[in-house]
Design a protein around this motif. Structure first.
Motif, PDB file in Angstrom:
ATOM      1  N   UNK A  31      17.488  63.842 -15.000  1.00  0.00           N
ATOM      2  CA  UNK A  31      17.175  62.586 -14.295  1.00  0.00           C
ATOM      3  C   UNK A  31      17.006  62.813 -12.795  1.00  0.00           C
ATOM      4  N   UNK A  32      16.008  62.151 -12.236  1.00  0.00           N
ATOM      5  CA  UNK A  32      15.735  62.257 -10.792  1.00  0.00           C
ATOM      6  C   UNK A  32      15.551  60.846 -10.243  1.00  0.00           C
ATOM      7  N   UNK A  33      16.067  60.605  -9.052  1.00  0.00           N
ATOM      8  CA  UNK A  33      15.847  59.339  -8.356  1.00  0.00           C
ATOM      9  C   UNK A  33      15.259  59.624  -6.981  1.00  0.00           C
ATOM     10  N   UNK A  34      14.402  58.739  -6.518  1.00  0.00           N
ATOM     11  CA  UNK A  34      13.809  58.927  -5.184  1.00  0.00           C
ATOM     12  C   UNK A  34      13.774  57.592  -4.461  1.00  0.00           C
ATOM     13  N   UNK A  35      13.858  57.654  -3.146  1.00  0.00           N
ATOM     14  CA  UNK A  35      13.742  56.452  -2.319  1.00  0.00           C
ATOM     15  C   UNK A  35      12.887  56.796  -1.100  1.00  0.00           C
ATOM     16  N   UNK A  36      11.960  55.911  -0.787  1.00  0.00           N
ATOM     17  CA  UNK A  36      11.065  56.105   0.358  1.00  0.00           C
ATOM     18  C   UNK A  36      11.370  55.052   1.409  1.00  0.00           C
ATOM     19  N   UNK A  37      11.557  55.505   2.644  1.00  0.00           N
ATOM     20  CA  UNK A  37      11.679  54.589   3.782  1.00  0.00           C
ATOM     21  C   UNK A  37      10.310  54.524   4.456  1.00  0.00           C
ATOM     22  N   UNK A  38       9.747  53.316   4.503  1.00  0.00           N
ATOM     23  CA  UNK A  38       8.429  53.120   5.115  1.00  0.00           C
ATOM     24  C   UNK A  38       8.589  52.722   6.578  1.00  0.00           C
ATOM     25  N   UNK A  39       7.538  52.869   7.342  1.00  0.00           N
ATOM     26  CA  UNK A  39       7.580  52.503   8.768  1.00  0.00           C
ATOM     27  C   UNK A  39       7.996  51.055   8.978  1.00  0.00           C
ATOM     28  N   UNK A  40       7.690  50.190   8.028  1.00  0.00           N
ATOM     29  CA  UNK A  40       8.026  48.763   8.131  1.00  0.00           C
ATOM     30  C   UNK A  40       9.528  48.525   8.022  1.00  0.00           C
ATOM     31  N   UNK A  41      10.260  49.548   7.536  1.00  0.00           N
ATOM     32  CA  UNK A  41      11.695  49.381   7.288  1.00  0.00           C
ATOM     33  C   UNK A  41      12.005  49.156   5.822  1.00  0.00           C
ATOM     34  N   UNK A  42      10.966  48.860   5.045  1.00  0.00           N
ATOM     35  CA  UNK A  42      11.178  48.643   3.600  1.00  0.00           C
ATOM     36  C   UNK A  42      11.546  49.953   2.919  1.00  0.00           C
ATOM     37  N   UNK A  43      12.385  49.849   1.896  1.00  0.00           N
ATOM     38  CA  UNK A  43      12.698  51.004   1.046  1.00  0.00           C
ATOM     39  C   UNK A  43      12.189  50.700  -0.360  1.00  0.00           C
ATOM     40  N   UNK A  44      11.456  51.659  -0.938  1.00  0.00           N
ATOM     41  CA  UNK A  44      11.075  51.527  -2.343  1.00  0.00           C
ATOM     42  C   UNK A  44      11.679  52.701  -3.109  1.00  0.00           C
ATOM     43  N   UNK A  45      11.960  52.471  -4.378  1.00  0.00           N
ATOM     44  CA  UNK A  45      12.618  53.516  -5.168  1.00  0.00           C
ATOM     45  C   UNK A  45      11.815  53.827  -6.429  1.00  0.00           C
ATOM     46  N   UNK A  46      12.142  54.948  -7.028  1.00  0.00           N
ATOM     47  CA  UNK A  46      11.516  55.335  -8.288  1.00  0.00           C
ATOM     48  C   UNK A  46      12.374  56.356  -8.997  1.00  0.00           C
ATOM     49  N   UNK A  47      12.086  56.550 -10.279  1.00  0.00           N
ATOM     50  CA  UNK A  47      12.783  57.567 -11.067  1.00  0.00           C
ATOM     51  C   UNK A  47      11.727  58.292 -11.894  1.00  0.00           C
ATOM     52  N   UNK A  48      12.102  59.420 -12.485  1.00  0.00           N
ATOM     53  CA  UNK A  48      11.126  60.067 -13.361  1.00  0.00           C
ATOM     54  C   UNK A  48      11.031  59.301 -14.675  1.00  0.00           C
TER      55      UNK A  48
END
Ligand code: THU
Length: 140
Positions: free
Chosen positions: A34-51
């Motif tokens: 299992x893998x989890x990822x989170x992206x911090x965007x310039x806007x401040x928003x965080x989006x997440x995903x998994x495999x």
């Protein structure tokens, strides 16, 4: 290095927490990884995903790409940082395909890699993908 020893700002602590949380939604019955990822965007928003794996193995999508596409689908276009977490004692590393997908939305960014013990490695997209090809090569 452990989380409490790294001098991370609150944004990065939150990013790491969300990447670790995202692992628990991973659909990885074939690899058991299992893998989890989170992206911090310039806007401040965080989006997440998994495999998300598939019985037709080649259709599997990595956590990083899912997290990036979640943001792009909400109109985000500039990545500030990305965290990848695994439930395994080895520090992870984004695959080549994911590195190129991250490159589409930034020429460089911080990348935080976290294992099951909460140990963190800090690197950057430029380190992981030197001399990279991106949108500006084709005038975009
Ligand atoms: N995987 C990711 O989600 N991210 C990576 O950076 C490496 C690999 C997934 C794909 C597959 O579901 C499993 O890990 C084993 O390769």
């Amino acid at each position: 290095m452990r989380l409490d020893k790294l001098n991370l700002n609150d944004n990065y602590r939150e990013l790491i927490a969300q990447a670790r949380e995202a692992c628990f939604n991973a659909y990885a019955p074939y690899s058991g990884y299992p893998v989890g990822a989170a992206v911090l965007w310039d806007s401040g928003r965080i989006t997440t995903g998994c495999n998300v794996e598939n019985a037709s193995y080649g259709l599997t999508v990595c956590a990083e790409r899912n997290a990036v596409f979640q943001g792009a689908a909400r109109g985000e276009r500039k990545i500030s940082a990305l965290a990848v977490a695994v439930l395994n004692d080895k520090i992870p590393s984004p695959c080549g395909a994911c590195r190129q997908v991250i490159r589409e939305f930034c020429s460089d960014c911080d990348i935080l890699l976290i294992n099951s013990r909460g140990e963190i490695a800090r690197t950057s997209l430029k380190t992981l993908l030197p001399d990279s090809f991106g949108p500006e090569f084709i005038g975009k």
